[in-house]
Each structure stands twice: as structure tokens, then as C-alpha cells.
Design an enzyme around this catalytic site. Structure first.
Site, PDB file in Angstrom:
ATOM      1  N   ASP A  27       0.855  -1.189   0.000  1.00 26.85           N
ATOM      2  CA  ASP A  27       0.000   0.000   0.000  1.00 26.85           C
ATOM      3  C   ASP A  27       0.891   1.239   0.000  1.00 26.85           C
ATOM      4  O   ASP A  27       1.754   1.399   0.862  1.00 26.85           O
ATOM      5  CB  ASP A  27      -0.883  -0.025   1.248  1.00 26.85           C
ATOM      6  CG  ASP A  27      -2.086   0.903   1.136  1.00 26.85           C
ATOM      7  OD1 ASP A  27      -2.198   1.606   0.110  1.00 26.85           O
ATOM      8  OD2 ASP A  27      -2.899   0.929   2.073  1.00 26.85           O
ATOM      9  N   ASP A 121      -3.305   2.523  -5.786  1.00 30.15           N
ATOM     10  CA  ASP A 121      -2.180   2.606  -4.863  1.00 30.15           C
ATOM     11  C   ASP A 121      -2.015   1.391  -3.957  1.00 30.15           C
ATOM     12  O   ASP A 121      -1.248   1.451  -2.987  1.00 30.15           O
ATOM     13  CB  ASP A 121      -2.303   3.860  -3.997  1.00 30.15           C
ATOM     14  CG  ASP A 121      -3.530   3.863  -3.106  1.00 30.15           C
ATOM     15  OD1 ASP A 121      -4.448   3.062  -3.367  1.00 30.15           O
ATOM     16  OD2 ASP A 121      -3.569   4.658  -2.146  1.00 30.15           O
ATOM     17  N   GLU A 122      -2.680   0.286  -4.256  1.00 26.76           N
ATOM     18  CA  GLU A 122      -2.479  -0.903  -3.429  1.00 26.76           C
ATOM     19  C   GLU A 122      -2.752  -2.165  -4.223  1.00 26.76           C
ATOM     20  O   GLU A 122      -3.511  -2.166  -5.186  1.00 26.76           O
ATOM     21  CB  GLU A 122      -3.368  -0.859  -2.183  1.00 26.76           C
ATOM     22  CG  GLU A 122      -4.848  -0.869  -2.479  1.00 26.76           C
ATOM     23  CD  GLU A 122      -5.710  -0.947  -1.216  1.00 26.76           C
ATOM     24  OE1 GLU A 122      -5.352  -1.717  -0.297  1.00 26.76           O
ATOM     25  OE2 GLU A 122      -6.732  -0.248  -1.151  1.00 26.76           O
TER      26      GLU A 122
END
EC number: 2.7.7.7
Length: 418
Positions: A27, A121-122
Site C-alpha cells: 500500500d 495505490d495498493e
């Protein structure tokens, strides 16, 4: 559990035991803010709010410096500024975030083909099959963190565990810029003191229902009578929570994961009371949703709307369609019908339309006739025109000449920074 601002952070030693692990949850740390700092180093160390500067928008993201004042994503910018008056507001640059996201995901895929992105983003990674090439899961996590920092210039946090649920919890606890490894044999001890709010799938209402019955930690979920959990959250979620509390999570990293929904929303410059304008806006958003569905060759079985009023109360409604569709007119009609079912007549600050329960286009049985045939031809022609001349060159007649349509439709209440 981490507090969202970096306090309460827990990380593992470099030589932490990673026996029995195979799943990584990676993350990025305050991703939007991190990208803005990457592009403008003068912002480093400042409390940043990523959002529109008009005070009426909501916070897209915030730097850790701002989060320590209580600023959170989805909070009204006006409220965020009251909490942190010294914050610097930076408008979002979503195309840039997508660009950096592609760099990050390429790094993940250079380690293992088993990558499941959850958002820009993860992602989850299954590294079991690449241990001989790169080393143990903990070692791979360290290599990924180093490469993301060296090649992209931002930091990430990584949870390493035997299951997806525990890996995600671990990455959250280690933020920012950390790594937390939970060996398989330590899973139950790790889970026991975690708050129920940290469990995957437990939203605010479910958490309140559990806490009202004294069920505050994962250990409490494990020890409470099954009937008590069912009364709080229902049988389906109760069964799932019982499984997760025991450290059981059979979900695998899914490289074929598809977008679960497609949506668009609009926040108005001033509150809107004119319902005819709002209905037209829902249709405009439905057209945008439908165009994205057609480009991706999907159809939707469920249409949902979101209405946020001037007091920030937000209502959502959804409707299952009789037949899946990617026709904007059909989606718009469903959205307008849902809107008319809302009794509240107060000024509106935001509307949104979302297509849910997606499936590949053309997957259903063909009927004797197609009620949407004419609209499908029209919207197909629109798609061709947009592809040739751009989205700004064509619009429904009802939208032409209205500009953004808000001047005549605005509620007279004036809005400056609160």
C-alpha cells in the site's frame, strides 16, 4: 491498529520470522500527496490537502502532517481547514497518479505474475512460487519497498502474512514506510487484540452494532456466541467474521479481478434546488457511465445514485434492471426514477450515478425484440463522433446553452469558505 496518521505504527525487525506466509499487501503511503511532493519537493513536510480549493469539495487525500490534525479523506475541505488552518490545498492530478501507479504495478509484476490491484495505490501479491528466485516473502517485501523508493521516489508499506485479510491489516498497522510480518503460527495472537473496525468488511454501522454488544476486538468475535453476532450483523456477515477471526481466509490472489463498478459524480459550485436540473444532470452522468461501459465492453445489471444535500447528509439508492444494459438513456431513466423516490426536497450539493454488478457485454439471451435498439444506434453514433472529434463536440440538446447549468438553478444561499 494504526490511527491513520502514523501514530501507533508497528513494524517488524529485518530478520522477522515469515514462516508459512505467501501473501503481500503493498500500500502506497498517502499516495496522492506523495506524488504531489514528488513533483514539487517544496511541499515536503507541509500539511497537504488534496482537493479543490473552493472549500465545498471533499478531501481526496491528505499528507500525514495534515492527518495528525484529524484531516481524513472524504471530509469536507471546509472542515479540514478548520482542523488544520495552515494546510496547503493542492488540486488533484489524477492522470499523474495513474501514471505513477503504472510504474508501481510494473515493479510488482517484475517479482511475480500473481498481482491483484485493488486500486491505483495498493495490491495483493502471491509470492509463493518465486521464492527460489527472490528469497522468502519477507525478503521480497524488502526488495519491493527498496525498488519503489529508488525507481519511483515514494514510500510504501507492506504486510506479509499467510492470508489476504491478515496481510492487509498488517500493512495498515505498519504505515507509513514500514513492513509488518505475521508468521502463520502467530496469526491468532496477532488478530486477537485488533479492533473489530479493522476487520475487512466491517463498516461503521456493523462496528457500532457489534460494539453496542461489547464486541470490540477480534478476540471478542471469536469468543462471543454465534447468535449474538448474527443479531448484530446478520447471518452472512456473522459467518464471514467468525471465519476471519479464526485466521481463515480462503481467498486467493485474483489476477483476473475486474472493475466492480463504474461511476461518475458532480459536486456543484452552489447548492441546487431545481429538480429538473438535477434530473438532467443525472442523465448527463448516466451518459458518461454508459460510454465507459461500452468502451470496456461491459453491461450493468444495477444502477445506483448518490445524493448529497447541503447539510452533507448523503443518501444512496439502487435498482436492479430487468435486463443488463450499456445504454445511457436506460441508465439515466433508472437514475431519475430512483431520484424521484427520495422525499427530501432540500438543496443538493452533489449527485452521482454508478453502474454496478457488471458483466461482459452481449452475454445474455437475445429476445424477440430489443427495446433499446434505437437508443443503441444513436449512442453508437455518438461514440464514433466522440472518438473522431472529442467529447466536447457533442452533447444532448437539453444540455446545450446551459454552460454548467447552475446559474439559474442555484439555491440562493451563498457559499464562501466556511
Amino acid at each position: 491498529m494504526g490511527h491513520g496518521d502514523g501514530s501507533g505504527r508497528i513494524v517488524s525487525a529485518i530478520d522477522a520470522d515469515d514462516t508459512g506466509t505467501r501473501i503481500l499487501h503493498v500500500d502506497m503511503d498517502a499516495f496522492y500527496a506523495a506524488v504531489e511532493v514528488l513533483d514539487d519537493p517544496s511541499l515536503r513536510g507541509l500539511p497537504l490537502i488534496i482537493g479543490a480549493p473552493d472549500g465545498r469539495s471533499v478531501v481526496s487525500s491528505a499528507s500525514y502532517e495534515a492527518r495528525r490534525y484529524g484531516v481524513r479523506a472524504a471530509m469536507p475541505v471546509s472542515q479540514a481547514l478548520r482542523l488544520c488552518p495552515s494546510a496547503r490545498i493542492v488540486p488533484p492530478h489524477f492522470h499523474r497518479y495513474q501514471e505513477v501507479s503504472r510504474q508501481v504495478m510494473a515493479i510488482f509484476e517484475s517479482f511475480t505474475p500473481l498481482v491483484e490491484p485493488l486500486s491505483v495505490d495498493e495490491a495483493f501479491l502471491d509470492v509463493q512460487g518465486v521464492r527460489r528466485l527472490w528469497g522468502s516473502p519477507g525478503r521480497i517485501a524488502e526488495l519491493i519497498r527498496a525498488r519503489v523508493l529508488d525507481e519511483v521516489g515514494i514510500t510504501c508499506s507492506v504486510g506479509v502474512a499467510a492470508t489476504k485479510h491478515v496481510a492487509k491489516m498488517a500493512s495498515t498497522i505498519s504505515k507509513p514506510d514500514g513492513m509488518l510480518v505475521v508468521a502463520a503460527k502467530d496469526t491468532l495472537d496477532f488478530l486477537a487484540p485488533r479492533p473489530v473496525r479493522a476487520m475487512w468488511g466491517v463498516g461503521p454501522k456493523a462496528a457500532e452494532a457489534l460494539e453496542a454488544r461489547g464486541i470490540r476486538t477480534v478476540r471478542d468475535v471469536r469468543d462471543a456466541p454465534r447468535e449474538m453476532i448474527e443479531r448484530a450483523v446478520g447471518p452472512a456477515l456473522s459467518a464471514r467474521l467468525a471465519q476471519l477471526a479464526r485466521g481463515e481466509d480462503p481467498r486467493v490472489v485474483d489476477t483476473e479481478r475486474v472493475e466492480k463498478s463504474i461511476g461518475h459524480e458532480e459536486t456543484f459550485d452552489a447548492d441546487i434546488l431545481d429538480r429538473s436540473f438535477l434530473r438532467a444532470e443525472l442523465l448527463r452522468l448516466a451518459d458518461r457511465v454508459a460510454a465507459r461501459l461500452r468502451r470496456a465492453e461491459w453491461e450493468t445489471s444495477t444502477v445506483a445514485i448518490k445524493i448529497r444535500f447541503d447539510d452533507f447528509r448523503t443518501l444512496s439508492r439502487s435498482q436492479t434492471l430487468s435486463e443488463p444494459t450499456a445504454v445511457g438513456q436506460r441508465i439515466g431513466e433508472a437514475a431519475q426514477s430512483l431520484f424521484e423516490q427520495i422525499d427530501r426536497r432540500d438543496p443538493v450539493r452533489l449527485v452521482g450515478v454508478r453502474a454496478e454488478n457488471l458483466r461482459p457485454a452481449g452475454g445474455g439471451a437475445l429476445g424477440l425484440w430489443d427495446d433499446d435498439e434505437d437508443w443503441r444506434r444513436v449512442e453508437g453514433a455518438v461514440d464514433e463522433a466522440v472518438a473522431r472529434f472529442g467529447a466536447a463536440t457533442i452533447s444532448r440538446a437539453r444540455h446545450i446553452g446551459r454552460g454548467d447549468g447552475r446559474g439559474a438553478a442555484q439555491h440562493p444561499k451563498a457559499h464562501g469558505p466556511d
